[in-house]
Design an enzyme around this catalytic site. Structure first.
Site, PDB file in Angstrom:
ATOM      1  N   GLU A  57      -7.158   7.935  45.751  1.00 30.69           N
ATOM      2  CA  GLU A  57      -7.397   7.881  47.193  1.00 30.69           C
ATOM      3  C   GLU A  57      -8.801   8.333  47.601  1.00 30.69           C
ATOM      4  O   GLU A  57      -9.396   7.783  48.526  1.00 30.69           O
ATOM      5  CB  GLU A  57      -6.337   8.707  47.927  1.00 30.69           C
ATOM      6  CG  GLU A  57      -4.973   8.060  47.992  1.00 30.69           C
ATOM      7  CD  GLU A  57      -4.192   8.153  46.677  1.00 30.69           C
ATOM      8  OE1 GLU A  57      -3.182   7.434  46.535  1.00 30.69           O
ATOM      9  OE2 GLU A  57      -4.614   8.949  45.797  1.00 30.69           O
ATOM     10  N   HIS A 126       6.683  11.927  50.384  1.00 30.62           N
ATOM     11  CA  HIS A 126       6.650  10.609  51.022  1.00 30.62           C
ATOM     12  C   HIS A 126       7.034  10.665  52.500  1.00 30.62           C
ATOM     13  O   HIS A 126       7.343   9.631  53.097  1.00 30.62           O
ATOM     14  CB  HIS A 126       7.610   9.641  50.315  1.00 30.62           C
ATOM     15  CG  HIS A 126       7.277   9.376  48.884  1.00 30.62           C
ATOM     16  ND1 HIS A 126       7.630  10.240  47.873  1.00 30.62           N
ATOM     17  CD2 HIS A 126       6.610   8.353  48.293  1.00 30.62           C
ATOM     18  CE1 HIS A 126       7.218   9.751  46.708  1.00 30.62           C
ATOM     19  NE2 HIS A 126       6.589   8.616  46.940  1.00 30.62           N
TER      20      HIS A 126
END
Length: 334
Positions: A57, A126
Site C-alpha cells: 500500500e 477488515h
C-alpha cells in the site's frame, strides 16, 4: 443501481470522458476488485488504464502521488480501509501537503477509494472506520456516501477535485440499505428511491449535507450506514427528528448543521467508529461553539466501542437503534 453498480458507473463515465484517469490497486484489473466495483474497466479501457498493483500500500500510494504530480488523475482502490495504514505516511506527508509546500503551484488530483466499516464479519483487519484520522490532516478531503445516487455523484466530484480525496464506501450497504435491526438488507437498493441513478454524468458537491428526514424535536448527525440506522430508529420510535446526512466530513457542511440544531435545540451524533477522538467529538464541539445558546440539552454521542473490532460480536459492536434510542430519550428529556 446498488452502490457497487453506481460506483462502477462513476468510474466508467469519467474514464470515458478523460483519458488521464487511471484506476489502480490490488485486484482491480482483471478481477474487478474484491467487491467488483471496478469490474469490466480493464476489458473496456485496457491494462494501462485499469491495472493491478503489488500488495504494497505504501508503494501504491507513492506511485499514485507521482502519477498525479505528473498530470494523470489516479483513482486508487485500497482493498479495505484497514489496509490503508501502510500508506498513511505517503497520504499525509506527500499528498496532503503538496499544494501547501509548493505554494499552490502543484496540486494532486487523486482519489483513494476504500471499502469501509463493518458488515461482512471481517473483524479487526477488515472492518475499521478510520475517517477521523484523515479528517485531522490538512489538505485532504474525506467523503462517505450513504446511498447509490450520492455515491456516484460524490465520486465523480471527487475525481474532478484538484486535491486528494479519501472516499470511504460503507460495505455494509453496498448491496442494500439496512434498517439497523437485522444483519441483512431490508430491501434491495432497486426498491429504494436513492437507487434511481442516472446512467450518465452528474455530480453531488463535496461539503454539502443532505436532509435525509425533516423534523423539529432533535437533530441527528450521521453519515454512511448510520444514516439508515438513524432513519429506522426514529421511524420505529415515532420521534420527530431531523436526520442530517453529512455526505462528507471534510469539508463539513456546518451551515446546514447549525440551521438544524438552532431549529430543534437538541443534537445527537452517531457514527460507527470508536468513541474516543472520533469525528463525533468534533461535531459536538462545532455544535457547542455555534449553537450554545440554542441548545436545550447536552449533545449526545452514539458510537462504536473503544475496543478492537470483534469478529463474532460485530452486530453488538454496531451502534444500533437501542443505543441511539437511549441517547435520543436523554436528549429529549434533559
Amino acid at each position: 443501481m446498488n452502490m457497487i453498480e453506481a460506483l462502477n458507473s462513476a468510474h466508467d463515465v469519467m474514464m470515458e470522458r478523460d483519458p488521464d484517469i487511471v484506476v489502480m490497486g490490488e485486484d482491480v484489473g482483471y478481477f474487478g476488485g474484491v467487491f467488483r466495483v471496478t469490474a469490466g474497466l480493464q476489458k473496456k479501457y485496457g491494462k494501462t488504464r485499469a491495472f493491478d498493483t503489488p500488495i504494497a500500500e505504501g508503494g501504491i500510494a507513492g506511485t499514485a502521488i507521482g502519477m498525479a504530480a505528473y498530470g494523470l488523475k489516479p483513482v486508487v482502490e485500497m482493498q479495505f480501509a484497514d489496509y490503508i495504514y501502510p500508506a498513511f505516511d505517503q497520504i499525509v506527508s506527500e499528498a496532503g501537503r503538496m499544494r501547501y509546500r509548493t505554494a499552490g503551484e502543484w496540486t494532486l488530483p487523486m482519489v483513494f477509494r476504500s471499502p469501509y466499516g463493518g458488515g461482512i464479519f471481517g473483524g479487526q483487519t477488515h472492518s475499521q472506520s478510520p475517517e477521523a484520522l484523515f479528517a485531522h490532516v490538512c489538505g485532504i478531503k474525506t467523503v462517505i456516501p450513504s446511498n447509490p445516487y450520492d455515491a456516484k455523484g460524490l465520486l465523480i466530484a471527487a475525481i474532478e477535485d484538484p486535491d486528494p480525496v479519501i472516499f470511504f464506501e460503507p460495505k455494509r450497504i453496498y448491496n442494500g440499505p439496512f434498517d439497523g435491526f437485522h444483519d441483512r438488507p431490508v430491501t434491495p437498493w432497486a426498491k429504494h428511491p436513492a437507487a434511481e441513478v442516472p446512467e450518465g454524468y452528474y455530480t453531488v458537491p463535496l461539503g454539502k449535507a443532505a436532509i435525509a428526514r425533516e423534523g423539529n424535536d432533535v437533530t441527528i448527525l450521521a453519515y454512511g450506514t448510520m444514516v439508515h440506522v438513524a432513519l429506522a430508529t426514529v421511524e420505529e420510535g415515532g420521534i420527530d427528528a431531523e436526520v442530517i446526512d453529512l455526505r462528507s466530513i471534510v469539508p463539513v457542511d456546518i451551515e446546514t448543521i447549525e440551521a438544524s440544531v438552532k431549529k430543534t435545540g437538541r443534537c445527537v451524533v452517531i457514527h460507527e467508529a470508536t468513541r474516543t477522538a472520533g469525528f463525533g467529538a468534533e461535531l459536538a464541539a462545532l455544535v457547542q461553539e455555534r449553537c450554545f445558546y440554542h441548545l436545550e440539552a447536552p449533545v449526545q454521542r452514539v458510537t462504536g466501542y473503544d475496543t478492537p473490532y470483534p469478529h463474532s460480536l460485530e452486530w453488538t459492536y454496531f451502534p444500533g437503534p437501542t443505543r441511539l434510542g437511549i441517547a435520543l430519550k436523554k436528549a429529549l428529556e434533559d
